[in-house]
Design a protein around this motif. Structure first.
Motif, short mmCIF file in Angstrom:
data_model
loop_
_atom_site.label_atom_id
_atom_site.label_comp_id
_atom_site.label_asym_id
_atom_site.label_seq_id
_atom_site.Cartn_x
_atom_site.Cartn_y
_atom_site.Cartn_z
N TYR A 156 0.74 1.42 5.41
CA TYR A 156 0.20 0.53 6.45
C TYR A 156 1.31 -0.36 6.98
N ASN A 214 -4.29 -7.20 1.96
CA ASN A 214 -4.75 -5.90 2.44
C ASN A 214 -3.63 -4.87 2.36
N MET A 215 -3.93 -3.63 2.73
CA MET A 215 -2.97 -2.54 2.60
C MET A 215 -1.74 -2.74 3.48
N SER A 256 -7.64 -1.68 6.96
CA SER A 256 -6.86 -1.03 5.91
C SER A 256 -7.45 -1.16 4.51
N ALA A 295 -5.90 -4.17 -0.83
CA ALA A 295 -4.90 -3.57 -1.72
C ALA A 295 -4.99 -4.17 -3.12
N ALA A 311 0.83 -1.21 0.00
CA ALA A 311 0.00 0.00 0.00
C ALA A 311 0.86 1.24 0.00
N ASN A 312 1.99 1.18 -0.72
CA ASN A 312 2.88 2.32 -0.84
C ASN A 312 3.36 2.80 0.53
#
Length: 909
Positions: free
Chosen positions: A328, A587-588, A510, A513, A324-325
């Motif tokens: 998170y 997920n993120m 979060s 993603a 997520a960049n």
């Protein structure tokens, strides 16, 4: 009176004078003395040139008792007087030299010089050491006088009774040399003792956005000759090796400005800098004896300082998930680490080394000494106050990171996704100096968000603030029902043979993603994989979406639309193969939940058995002996490897390029009905499609009248006779016919013939096959009707070609030397283009050559390389672009429309 002091290195002929000093007292009154201050030393030669003349007062008449008379200069001498300063100061001075040198012994009272008395003395015995504060006085003294004869008139004629001498006055002229060997000084040069303003030595702004700059100085003193003049100059410095700055030696005497200011009219100076950069201001302070001292100060000028963020170097939370960049983090107990190494920069300061170390000023203004050595008068001593060691910008580097001199950080924590945190907070910051990483001293909980701000400051005081946020999620995403739903053969716009996969998933902390889909065969081979981003939504209700604390919402249904071709296997395995479909829901925070499904019975997937022939066959043009057809292809999961046109069944099977959509069928009979079939090969095994039939009837042949036929025959006969005569004439001129055996021309022709045969034998011996002349494909013009659905890589823009020189002529085309612009450069190529007035058949033949070269011609050292073609120009017709080879090149042949000339003997062609 003129006095010359000089230093002569060698008294042998010719002498070499290294330096000299001249004083002239001409025009001064008797009581005046010419004072000369000098910083030169080591004189060993004294030359004096003086002149004097006595002008007597007017006399009314001479009495009869006076005989001969004469008035003039009767004596002259030069006095050399040297007074030296004792160790005790002015009160202890003493005379070191007091010498009188007569001018001319031939004059006297009885022999006065009634005209001009010239007195020139050269003293090469001047052996006194000249020191600081010495005074050397040269005095020229001339004395007037003469005589008169007194006659006794009692005799006839009168007799000399006595001679009387005239005692006249004397006149002095003096030149005084005063020696000052000490440079001016400033109170700031001493580390001890009082000084009103040490920076007044040379005061400039260290770091400024203001222009023009103000330059000032004060408190300069000289104890002997006194301050006389100042000169100041400005240089723009240039980057040197590494991160240093310098004034190049070649530019050290080329300042932006050089101005002189005298002590008597000094004011604060102003100078407009020409642009942003690092500048060096140099002041020369000089006394009356020409002793000078140089001082340098630096100016960093940047009117519009800018700090930028380099996208190649991230400012990010290194402990967070890349998925997520880095926004998170899934481990609540792990330290929160953030870095911004090389992210911030001041481009002007970094690219021009404006904060780097300043190199020494190169010494200038070289003089020779009396020992034939060199002394430099323009010197800025590095480790003294002459160079810049004061203020914010000194000769040392300003510590920085890419032009940034300081970093500060702040941090905060909340449970609402950080949406309320400002972009640029107010309040206290933590100074990090030049450290470009930070560990946040916080212990967050589930779904907490930590915000980190970094403030970068440059040398001008410019600031740039950026923030990064990281939210904590330690739970895996949830996949409802734990399974994948497969919607087989569902139409999806833009996808051939489409199906859908669907997962119901959510992550409340979060969000989703991405979902990583992978198709694996039973033997473990991956046949397809794709990462599909999570489907986010800005407007959805709570029944369809799941939103994070930061109010970022994700659709609970994550779908994946694919082409059934992505699950394709070989035909013989379609009935038995089982594909494992894997979905990794991430997920993120980078946490993953995996679900699988098995897919068998692949034959039920649309497209798995789609071996289609061409469709939509239509007639484009029709003549009595040919026709041109066009067609299209239906989508298929299989790669086309061949395409055929069957004109008379299997007996007339014509190959067409597999990507062509147009073809010309030639060699037909007029007014005849034909049925053709088209069939496609697929895959390496060349599985054939069904046949597609198409019928057409050729046009009728246009008949000619008897007169027309006779005219054509007569015309052909005349043309043939003319051609025959021209050929005979050319062969005779070339020596081919009507020449004796063994003539030079015949020998040359035989050599060329042998060379061509050698080339042919070499080609056969090396095993190279020219696809243009395969036995089963003699007629390459079958490629003339080929057309392509999409633009091919070898198709060139007509604007990229510029014709240069005419090279040769062919039957229906002309060869030019041309310039080809591509990829930021230019190459020389050969361009073959149709002659003016070309026919449709000429264009088809040219296209045949182009299509054949593009699809069949192999790359070989002995074959001119095909580069490309222009096929969509206006009015030229197709243009074939080939490699251009000069005669004599060793690797390939020179190409024109009809010949490939052999390379020289010993070449590799």
């Amino acid at each position: 009176m003129q006095v010359r002091l000089s230093y002569v290195a060698n008294y042998k002929q010719p002498p070499m004078t290294l330096h000299e000093l001249i004083a002239d007292s001409t025009g001064l009154q008797n009581s005046e003395r010419d004072f000369i201050w000098t910083d030169r030393k080591g004189f060993n030669k004294l030359e004096t040139t003086c002149s004097s003349q006595y002008v007597p007062p007017p006399v009314a008449g001479k009495p009869p008792y006076i005989g001969n008379t004469a008035l003039g200069i009767v004596d002259g001498n030069i006095k050399v007087y040297l007074r030296k300063m004792g160790l005790g100061g002015a009160d202890t001075s003493f005379v070191s030299l007091n010498m009188t040198i007569p001018c001319d012994a031939s004059v006297s009272n009885t022999r006065p010089e009634t005209g001009l008395l010239n007195c020139s003395i050269t003293d090469t015995r001047f052996d006194r050491l000249l020191e600081h504060r010495d005074k050397l006085v040269i005095t020229f003294t001339s004395k007037a006088g003469g005589y008169r004869e007194v006659l006794n008139e009692n005799f006839t004629p009168p007799r000399l009774d006595r001679t009387q001498n005239f005692i006249g006055g004397s006149q002095d002229k003096s030149v005084e040399f005063r020696f000052d060997f000490v440079k001016p000084h400033h109170c700031g040069q001493s580390k001890t003792g009082p000084c009103i303003d040490r920076k007044s030595m040379l005061n400039v702004p260290d770091i400024t956005r203001t222009n023009p700059i103000q330059i000032s100085w004060a408190n300069w003193e000289d104890d002997d000759s006194g301050m006389y003049r100042y000169a100041w100059e400005v240089f723009k410095m240039t980057p040197a090796a590494g991160t240093e700055l310098e004034i190049k030696p070649s530019e050290a005497l080329k300042p932006l400005t050089n101005q002189e200011v005298f002590q008597s009219n000094y004011t604060v100076q102003s100078f407009p800098l020409p642009g942003a950069g690092m500048y060096s201001v140099i002041l020369e302070a000089g006394d009356l004896a020409n002793n000078t001292i140089y001082v340098r100060r630096l100016v960093l000028y940047d009117p519009n300082p800018t700090i930028t963020a380099d996208p190649a170097h991230l400012f990010y939370v290194t402990s967070a998930s890349e998925a997520a960049n880095y926004t998170y983090q899934n481990d609540l107990s792990a330290p929160i680490r953030v870095t911004w190494a090389q992210h911030f920069r001041n481009p002007l300061h970094e690219d021009n080394n404006l904060l780097g170390r300043v190199r020494k000023y190169p010494v200038e203004l070289r003089d020779e000494t009396n020992q034939l050595q060199y002394v430099y008068r323009k010197v800025i001593l590095r480790n003294t106050t002459q160079d810049d060691w004061e203020g914010d910008r000194t000769v040392e580097e300003i510590p920085n990171r890419r032009g940034i001199v300081n970093f500060k950080v702040r941090h905060a924590i909340d449970s609402s996704g950080g949406v309320s945190q400002p972009e640029n907070p107010t309040g206290a910051w933590e100074d990090r100096n030049l450290t470009d990483s930070f560990t946040v001293p916080l212990s967050p909980g589930e779904a907490d968000t930590v915000t980190i701000w970094v403030k970068a400051t440059d040398a001008m005081g410019t600031e740039k603030v950026e923030r990064r946020q990281v939210t904590f999620d330690s739970t895996d995403p949830e996949v409802r029902n734990g399974s994948i739903k497969f919607l087989m053969n569902v139409p999806v716009p833009g996808i051939d043979f489409s199906s859908k996969f669907e997962i119901t998933a959510q992550d409340q902390q979060s969000g989703i993603a991405y979902v990583f889909w992978k198709f694996t065969r039973s033997n473990g081979t991956t046949i397809y994989q794709e990462k599909v981003p999570g489907v986010s939504s800005a407007d959805c209700d709570r029944f369809k979406c799941t939103c994070t604390p930061a109010n970022v919402c994700f659709d609970r249904k994550q779908t994946f639309s694919i082409s059934n071709c992505n699950m394709m296997v070989e035909k013989e395995s379609l009935d038995t193969e089982v594909i494992t479909v894997t979905a990794d829901v991430t997920n993120m925070a980078g946490l993953v939940t995996r679900v699988n499904m098995l897919k068998d019975d692949l034959t039920a997937l649309n497209g798995t058995e789609s071996y289609f022939p061409p469709q939509n066959i239509s007639l484009k043009s029709l003549t009595a002996d040919s026709c041109t057809i066009t067609w299209s292809f239906r989508p298929s999961c299989f790669h086309r490897t061949g395409l055929w046109v069957l004109v008379n069944g299997e007996t007339d099977k014509r190959a067409v390029h597999e990507d062509a959509t147009e073809f010309a069928i030639t060699g037909l009979e007029p007014a005849t009905q034909y049925q053709i079939f088209m069939v496609t090969d697929y895959g390496d095994l060349k599985i054939q499609s069904d046949k597609t039939a198409f019928k057409f009837t050729t046009a009728e042949q246009q008949a000619l009248t008897a007169g027309a036929i006779a005219g054509i025959v007569i015309g052909f006969i005349i043309i043939a006779l003319l051609i025959l005569m021209i050929v005979i004439f050319c062969l005779w001129k070339r020596g081919v016919i009507f020449q004796k055996e063994g003539t030079p021309v015949n020998k040359q022709l035989h050599r060329v013939s042998r060379a061509i045969n050698t080339v042919r034998q070499t080609v056969r011996r090396d095993g190279f096959t020219n696809n243009a002349y395969k036995a089963e494909e003699d007629d390459i013009y079958m490629y003339g009707a080929m057309a392509f659905k999409t633009r091919q890589p070898w198709q060139l823009d007509d604007s990229s070609l510029t014709l240069m020189d005419h090279v040769g002529e062919g039957k229906f085309a002309t060869i030019y030397k041309a310039s080809w612009r591509h990829d930021g450069k230019q190459d020389i190529v050969a361009a073959k283009m149709l002659k003016a007035g070309f026919t449709e058949d000429d264009a088809m033949k040219m296209m045949a050559k182009i299509n054949f070269s593009a699809t069949q011609l192999e790359d070989h050292d002995n074959v001119v390389r095909f580069i490309g073609a222009v096929t969509d120009n206006q009015g030229w017709g197709p243009v074939l672009v080939m490699e251009y080879c000069e005669m004599g090149q060793t690797d390939r042949h020179m190409y024109n429309s009809r010949h490939c000339y052999p390379c020289p003997q010993g070449a590799r062609c």
